[in-house]
Design a protein around this motif. Structure first.
Motif, PDB file in Angstrom:
ATOM      1  N   VAL A 252     -13.358  31.455  52.810  1.00  0.00           N
ATOM      2  CA  VAL A 252     -12.903  31.970  53.904  1.00  0.00           C
ATOM      3  C   VAL A 252     -12.555  31.088  55.146  1.00  0.00           C
ATOM      4  N   ASN A 253     -11.366  31.155  55.704  1.00  0.00           N
ATOM      5  CA  ASN A 253     -11.094  30.057  56.811  1.00  0.00           C
ATOM      6  C   ASN A 253     -10.383  30.856  57.783  1.00  0.00           C
ATOM      7  N   PHE A 254     -11.005  30.792  59.052  1.00  0.00           N
ATOM      8  CA  PHE A 254     -10.466  31.649  60.309  1.00  0.00           C
ATOM      9  C   PHE A 254      -9.317  30.887  60.922  1.00  0.00           C
ATOM     10  N   HIS A 255      -9.239  29.588  60.722  1.00  0.00           N
ATOM     11  CA  HIS A 255      -8.289  28.725  61.313  1.00  0.00           C
ATOM     12  C   HIS A 255      -6.794  29.155  60.851  1.00  0.00           C
ATOM     13  N   SER A 256      -5.758  28.657  61.825  1.00  0.00           N
ATOM     14  CA  SER A 256      -4.301  28.805  61.225  1.00  0.00           C
ATOM     15  C   SER A 256      -3.990  27.936  60.248  1.00  0.00           C
ATOM     16  N   ARG A 257      -3.046  28.084  59.699  1.00  0.00           N
ATOM     17  CA  ARG A 257      -2.638  27.314  58.506  1.00  0.00           C
ATOM     18  C   ARG A 257      -2.479  25.919  58.706  1.00  0.00           C
ATOM     19  N   ARG A 258      -1.993  25.675  60.353  1.00  0.00           N
ATOM     20  CA  ARG A 258      -1.568  24.292  60.855  1.00  0.00           C
ATOM     21  C   ARG A 258      -2.984  23.609  60.833  1.00  0.00           C
ATOM     22  N   GLU A 259      -3.932  24.312  61.312  1.00  0.00           N
ATOM     23  CA  GLU A 259      -5.089  23.957  61.670  1.00  0.00           C
ATOM     24  C   GLU A 259      -5.977  23.321  60.418  1.00  0.00           C
TER      25      GLU A 259
ATOM     26  N   LEU B  14     -15.054  44.109  54.586  1.00  0.00           N
ATOM     27  CA  LEU B  14     -14.415  44.117  55.898  1.00  0.00           C
ATOM     28  C   LEU B  14     -13.781  42.827  56.196  1.00  0.00           C
ATOM     29  N   GLN B  15     -13.615  41.882  55.094  1.00  0.00           N
ATOM     30  CA  GLN B  15     -13.046  40.511  55.288  1.00  0.00           C
ATOM     31  C   GLN B  15     -12.282  40.310  54.011  1.00  0.00           C
ATOM     32  N   THR B  16     -11.201  39.871  54.334  1.00  0.00           N
ATOM     33  CA  THR B  16     -10.225  39.351  52.823  1.00  0.00           C
ATOM     34  C   THR B  16     -10.549  37.825  52.978  1.00  0.00           C
ATOM     35  N   PRO B  17     -11.239  37.446  51.753  1.00  0.00           N
ATOM     36  CA  PRO B  17     -10.968  35.957  51.640  1.00  0.00           C
ATOM     37  C   PRO B  17     -10.020  35.478  51.222  1.00  0.00           C
ATOM     38  N   GLN B  18      -9.739  34.086  51.634  1.00  0.00           N
ATOM     39  CA  GLN B  18      -8.432  33.030  51.320  1.00  0.00           C
ATOM     40  C   GLN B  18      -8.353  33.229  49.689  1.00  0.00           C
ATOM     41  N   ALA B  19      -9.649  32.865  49.102  1.00  0.00           N
ATOM     42  CA  ALA B  19      -9.693  32.790  47.792  1.00  0.00           C
ATOM     43  C   ALA B  19     -11.004  33.423  47.239  1.00  0.00           C
TER      44      ALA B  19
ATOM     45  N   ARG C  17      -4.493  22.520  57.576  1.00  0.00           N
ATOM     46  CA  ARG C  17      -3.852  21.158  57.171  1.00  0.00           C
ATOM     47  C   ARG C  17      -4.674  20.380  57.753  1.00  0.00           C
ATOM     48  N   ARG C  18      -4.900  20.249  59.074  1.00  0.00           N
ATOM     49  CA  ARG C  18      -5.505  19.075  59.821  1.00  0.00           C
ATOM     50  C   ARG C  18      -7.097  18.954  59.397  1.00  0.00           C
ATOM     51  N   GLY C  19      -7.320  19.898  58.428  1.00  0.00           N
ATOM     52  CA  GLY C  19      -8.751  19.541  58.021  1.00  0.00           C
ATOM     53  C   GLY C  19      -9.842  20.353  58.752  1.00  0.00           C
ATOM     54  N   ARG C  20      -9.411  21.202  59.376  1.00  0.00           N
ATOM     55  CA  ARG C  20     -10.537  22.146  59.941  1.00  0.00           C
ATOM     56  C   ARG C  20     -11.178  22.820  58.881  1.00  0.00           C
ATOM     57  N   PRO C  21     -12.672  23.017  58.828  1.00  0.00           N
ATOM     58  CA  PRO C  21     -13.549  23.224  57.761  1.00  0.00           C
ATOM     59  C   PRO C  21     -13.427  24.712  57.487  1.00  0.00           C
ATOM     60  N   ASN C  22     -13.760  25.096  56.285  1.00  0.00           N
ATOM     61  CA  ASN C  22     -13.955  26.579  55.739  1.00  0.00           C
ATOM     62  C   ASN C  22     -15.178  27.198  56.316  1.00  0.00           C
ATOM     63  N   ALA C  23     -14.921  28.426  56.834  1.00  0.00           N
ATOM     64  CA  ALA C  23     -16.152  29.225  57.231  1.00  0.00           C
ATOM     65  C   ALA C  23     -17.065  29.461  56.024  1.00  0.00           C
ATOM     66  N   VAL C  24     -16.479  29.747  54.862  1.00  0.00           N
ATOM     67  CA  VAL C  24     -17.169  29.915  53.552  1.00  0.00           C
ATOM     68  C   VAL C  24     -16.559  28.930  52.529  1.00  0.00           C
ATOM     69  N   ASP C  25     -17.071  28.335  51.829  1.00  0.00           N
ATOM     70  CA  ASP C  25     -16.369  27.373  51.030  1.00  0.00           C
ATOM     71  C   ASP C  25     -16.809  27.224  49.592  1.00  0.00           C
ATOM     72  N   GLY C  26     -16.504  28.218  48.966  1.00  0.00           N
ATOM     73  CA  GLY C  26     -16.734  27.985  47.480  1.00  0.00           C
ATOM     74  C   GLY C  26     -18.070  28.747  47.093  1.00  0.00           C
ATOM     75  N   VAL C  27     -18.210  29.788  47.860  1.00  0.00           N
ATOM     76  CA  VAL C  27     -19.728  30.323  47.473  1.00  0.00           C
ATOM     77  C   VAL C  27     -19.538  31.337  46.243  1.00  0.00           C
ATOM     78  N   SER C  28     -20.494  31.162  45.474  1.00  0.00           N
ATOM     79  CA  SER C  28     -20.628  32.176  44.530  1.00  0.00           C
ATOM     80  C   SER C  28     -22.145  32.540  44.096  1.00  0.00           C
ATOM     81  N   LEU C  29     -22.315  33.925  44.083  1.00  0.00           N
ATOM     82  CA  LEU C  29     -23.644  34.432  43.975  1.00  0.00           C
ATOM     83  C   LEU C  29     -23.639  36.050  43.448  1.00  0.00           C
ATOM     84  N   ALA C  30     -24.805  36.288  42.869  1.00  0.00           N
ATOM     85  CA  ALA C  30     -24.913  37.828  42.248  1.00  0.00           C
ATOM     86  C   ALA C  30     -26.194  38.324  42.506  1.00  0.00           C
ATOM     87  N   VAL C  31     -25.945  39.711  42.620  1.00  0.00           N
ATOM     88  CA  VAL C  31     -27.372  40.474  42.739  1.00  0.00           C
ATOM     89  C   VAL C  31     -27.578  41.486  41.884  1.00  0.00           C
TER      90      VAL C  31
END
Ligand SMILES: Nc1ncnc2c1ncn2[C@@H]1O[C@H](COP(=O)(O)OP(=O)(O)OP(=O)(O)O)[C@@H](O)[C@H]1O
Ligand code: SF4
Ligand SMILES: [Mg+2]
Lengths: 321, 261
Positions: free
Chosen positions: B11-18, B60-65, B20-34
């Motif tokens: 999940v990334n809340f930044h614009s596409r332009r930001e 409530l939130q759509t992930p980018q991937a 590309r400039r390397g703003r970090p993802n809010a959630v970056d490749g998280v996998s878990l199971a309950v």
């Protein structure tokens, strides 16, 4: 208690309510010693914030205060408003729970930290230097650049540091801190607590710390004052009170705190809900929730009395300490 | 099998332009199971991405991937989920007062959920009886049913939102700092309730908190997040006894205890 900086005696506060005045603080007496940290403990609505707010003289409109708050031979309760203003932010400063709402978003941090100095007539260049020194002392990195930034450019932890710097600017003798770390992460919280402790040691100032977090209290309070429904339960040295509580309510709070370094079972909850000052139970206000309650607890208000050196408790049947 | 699983969530809340400039993802490749009967705690500093993961799970939130799987089948945003899935995943938020309609009584707040999800409504007895029992379950006086949120304390509101979530007999309860603002005595009451429900109703709980003491009391497993990534997932016993990641050790070291102060 010969070195009391602030001596509160029989403080009561009535706030206007829809069905007439509500006594939110009832006959509270305790002292804050110079150079020490006094912790005010209690659950939501117990009157902690109101007590601290009374000291700094910022109670809501219509509040009626009785009793005394002695500060260097003068009674804050009867002091003229212009004299209280002279103390506020200087001899007595306050740090709030939520730096977000206590800081003005449209002014730079530096301007807000230096406000009290500017009002005191300090020249502009000197104020700037003093503000940078203050921010440096509370651990704001790169204060030369950051003093010109706005609150939104600060993280939660940095904003709280800026609040501490603001309080320190007036060289206070007493700092009132209302839940100063409640909104912060544990790692940030630990750093802010260490900062408060360090500053207190360096400056020798006293602190009245308001918190419902017993873990924080155990780590920073020299003395603790426990309140329930606007009344005092127990007063004593922090370490002693929190390791062997004398009042059943304090005891219930202590056993409810989950430990991190050992595995504890979830505590047996107290029956019912915290009493509200608007319909405070008769006798001991804790009696409807107390396992030790007997008939006398319903009819007679327990008075504070000494149970061990330096320890006072308001309970008809206190625990052995 | 897992009840809920997230795979490679980004999940990334930044614009596409930001971005590309390397703003970090809010959630970056998280996998878990309950699993269906377990409590998984997610811990980490504020801003580490805990709430964002929870919001993806709740739709409530759509992930980018990445994907969210419920009972093994991918589920999307809440509006696109089948009613049965919507009912089965309930969320309790940190700020209780804000999540309750101030104009509605507690009774109508709970009854409304049953009007939306008929399948969960009590069939064998009156709604009023069922509401009274739910309120008692969360340690409230049944008389609270006639009151509105603004006349209740923070702790009471929080318990009402838990009662509302439980009214739908969920299979997964997502609790985002649901007990953090409660006084300790009320907190232990809610924790007891959750532990009891988990034992009796096959309720899975995704429990987000910064209070490691609470985690130690109720979690089966713990996931530690740092800057959008999972740094460690372990059973609660292992995590507290033998933290594997340096960041986990830092969190544990910073935690305060009453004892040894
Ligand atoms: N501005 C106000 N007007 C009227 N009543 C108020 C006001 N602020 C607080 N009260 C009431 O005064 C009582 C004591 O409140 P106080 O804020 O001192 O409690 P507290 O111990 O600080 O609680 P918390 O832990 O929730 O901050 C409560 O019953 C509260 O509802
Ligand atoms: S006075 Fe009675 S009711 Fe109050 S705390 Fe003591 S034993 Fe309990
Ligand atoms: Mg308060």
């Amino acid at each position: 208690m010969t070195d009391a900086l602030l001596q509160i005696e029989h403080l009561s506060i009535d706030l206007p309510g829809p069905a007439g005045p509500v006594r939110v603080v009832d006959d509270v007496s305790f002292a804050v010693a110079a150079g020490r940290t006094t912790g005010l403990i209690g659950e939501s609505g117990s009157g902690k914030t109101m007590t601290a707010t009374a000291v700094i003289g910022l109670l809501p409109a219509g509040a009626e205060v009785s009793g005394s708050m002695w500060w260097q031979g003068e009674d804050l309760v009867t002091m003229a408003e212009k004299d209280r203003r002279r103390l506020r932010g200087r001899a007595i400063a306050m740090i709030f729970q939520d730096p977000q709402s206590a800081l003005n978003p449209t002014q730079t941090i530096g301007r807000q930290v230096g406000e009290i100095l500017r009002r005191g007539g300090m020249p502009k260049q000197e104020v700037r230097q003093k503000v940078i020194d203050l921010l440096d002392r509370v651990g704001v990195p790169d204060p030369r650049t950051r003093h010109a930034q706005y609150p939104h450019q600060y993280s939660g932890g940095l904003r709280q540091r800026a609040m501490v710097a603001t309080a320190l600017a007036g060289s206070p003798q007493l700092i009132l801190a209302d839940e100063p770390t409640t909104a912060l992460d544990v790692t940030v919280q630990a750093r802010i607590l260490a900062l408060l402790r360090r500053i207190r040691e360096e400056e020798g100032m006293a602190m009245l710390l308001v918190s419902h977090d017993l873990r924080v209290m155990a780590h920073v309070a020299d003395e603790v004052v426990v309140m329930y429904a606007g009344r005092l339960c127990e007063i004593g040295p922090g370490r002693e009170v929190l390791s062997s509580p004398a009042h059943p309510y304090t005891r219930a709070l202590v056993v409810s705190v989950p430990a991190v370094r050992s595995r504890t079972a979830i505590a047996e909850p107290l029956p019912g809900s915290p009493a509200s000052p608007a319909d405070r139970p008769s006798g001991c206000p804790f009696h409807p929730r107390c396992a030790k309650a007997r008939a006398v607890c319903r009819t007679e208000v327990p008075q504070m009395r000494q149970v061990a050196p330096g320890r006072q408790v308001a309970c008809h049947f206190p625990e052995e300490t | 099998m897992s009840l809920i699983e997230v795979r490679d969530l980004v999940v990334n809340f930044h614009s596409r332009r930001e971005r590309r400039r390397g703003r970090p993802n809010a959630v970056d490749g998280v996998s878990l199971a309950v699993r269906p009967d377990e409590t998984l705690a997610v811990v980490g500093e504020s801003g580490s991405g805990k709430t964002t993961v929870a919001r993806c799970v709740a739709g409530l939130q759509t992930p980018q991937a990445g994907t969210v799987l419920f009972d093994g089948a991918p589920v999307g945003r809440v509006a696109k989920r089948p009613p049965e899935v919507r009912r089965a995943i309930q969320m309790v938020f940190q700020d209780p007062a804000a999540s309750l309609n101030p104009r509605m009584t507690v009774r109508s707040i709970i009854a409304e959920t049953w009007r939306t999800h008929r399948s969960a409504a009590p069939a064998d007895r009156s709604w009023d009886d069922a509401i009274a029992e739910l309120l008692r379950d969360v340690g409230l006086d049944p008389g609270v049913a006639d009151r509105r949120a603004p006349s209740l304390s923070g702790g009471q509101c929080q318990r009402v939102s838990i009662a509302r979530a439980l009214a739908l007999r969920p299979r997964l309860l997502v609790c985002d700092e649901a007990v953090s603002a409660l006084d300790v005595s009320v907190q232990s009451q809610i924790l007891r309730l959750l532990a009891g429900l988990r034992a009796s109703r096959e309720l899975a709980i995704l429990f987000i908190t910064h209070d490691l003491g609470v985690v130690r009391q109720i979690a089966d497993r713990v996931a530690v997040m740092h800057q959008g990534r999972l740094v460690e997932t372990a059973t609660a016993d292992d995590l507290f006894e033998r933290p594997g990641h340096p960041y986990t050790r830092k969190l544990l070291d910073a935690a305060l205890d009453l004892e040894g102060a």
